[in-house]
Design a protein around this motif. Structure first.
Motif, PDB file in Angstrom:
ATOM      1  N   ALA A 236       0.832  -1.200   0.000  1.00  0.00           N
ATOM      2  CA  ALA A 236       0.000   0.000   0.000  1.00  0.00           C
ATOM      3  C   ALA A 236       0.867   1.251   0.000  1.00  0.00           C
ATOM      4  O   ALA A 236       0.562   2.235  -0.695  1.00  0.00           O
TER       5      ALA A 236
ATOM      6  N   ALA B 100       2.184   1.765  -3.482  1.00  0.00           N
ATOM      7  CA  ALA B 100       1.120   2.286  -4.348  1.00  0.00           C
ATOM      8  C   ALA B 100       0.866   3.766  -4.069  1.00  0.00           C
ATOM      9  O   ALA B 100       0.610   4.548  -4.991  1.00  0.00           O
TER      10      ALA B 100
ATOM     11  N   ALA C  57      -1.136   6.187  -6.806  1.00  0.00           N
ATOM     12  CA  ALA C  57      -2.261   5.386  -7.268  1.00  0.00           C
ATOM     13  C   ALA C  57      -3.549   5.867  -6.593  1.00  0.00           C
ATOM     14  O   ALA C  57      -3.510   6.414  -5.498  1.00  0.00           O
TER      15      ALA C  57
ATOM     16  N   VAL D  13      -7.064   1.485  -5.635  1.00  0.00           N
ATOM     17  CA  VAL D  13      -5.923   0.691  -6.093  1.00  0.00           C
ATOM     18  C   VAL D  13      -4.974   0.426  -4.927  1.00  0.00           C
ATOM     19  O   VAL D  13      -4.423  -0.679  -4.793  1.00  0.00           O
ATOM     20  N   VAL D  14      -4.791   1.410  -4.060  1.00  0.00           N
ATOM     21  CA  VAL D  14      -3.948   1.233  -2.875  1.00  0.00           C
ATOM     22  C   VAL D  14      -4.516   0.124  -1.992  1.00  0.00           C
ATOM     23  O   VAL D  14      -3.792  -0.786  -1.564  1.00  0.00           O
TER      24      VAL D  14
ATOM     25  N   ALA E  20      -4.164  -3.268  -3.743  1.00  0.00           N
ATOM     26  CA  ALA E  20      -2.792  -3.788  -3.695  1.00  0.00           C
ATOM     27  C   ALA E  20      -2.496  -4.406  -2.338  1.00  0.00           C
ATOM     28  O   ALA E  20      -1.905  -5.497  -2.249  1.00  0.00           O
TER      29      ALA E  20
END
Length: 102
Positions: free
Chosen positions: A73, A76, A81, A85-86, A89
């Motif tokens: 995270a 990301a 990001a 998305v974080v 991930a």
């Protein structure tokens, strides 16, 4: 019966903290130091909670799948990001490490 005493004490304590916050003069809240502390305190508390949940198991420091997910995270976030998305991930890396480790 002890649980109800604890619940009552918690209720009274929360009420008194709320009352104390309402009794603070408005002039005291306008000071630059107080404003800066009010802006930074939630971030510090959230960071401490995240670190405690990610790296501690009771009183033992533990580096496991949660720590790798948090690292993913962080990477990301450094890559700018989007928030989903974080989170994705972190979830994928944590789940993958747990699946591989058994």
């Amino acid at each position: 019966m002890n649980i109800w005493i604890a619940i009552g004490a918690t209720f009274v304590g929360c009420y008194l903290v709320k009352l104390a916050g309402l009794l603070v003069p408005a002039g005291a809240l306008e000071r630059p130091l107080v404003k800066r502390m009010a802006a930074l305190l939630p971030v510090a508390l959230l960071a401490a909670l995240t670190a405690q949940q990610a790296f501690a198991d009771g009183r033992v420091l533990e580096l496991d799948a949660k720590a790798l997910g948090l690292a993913a995270a962080a990477v990301a976030l450094l890559l700018r990001a989007p928030f989903l998305v974080v989170i994705g991930a972190a979830v994928v890396v944590t789940a993958g490490v747990r699946a591989l480790a058994g």
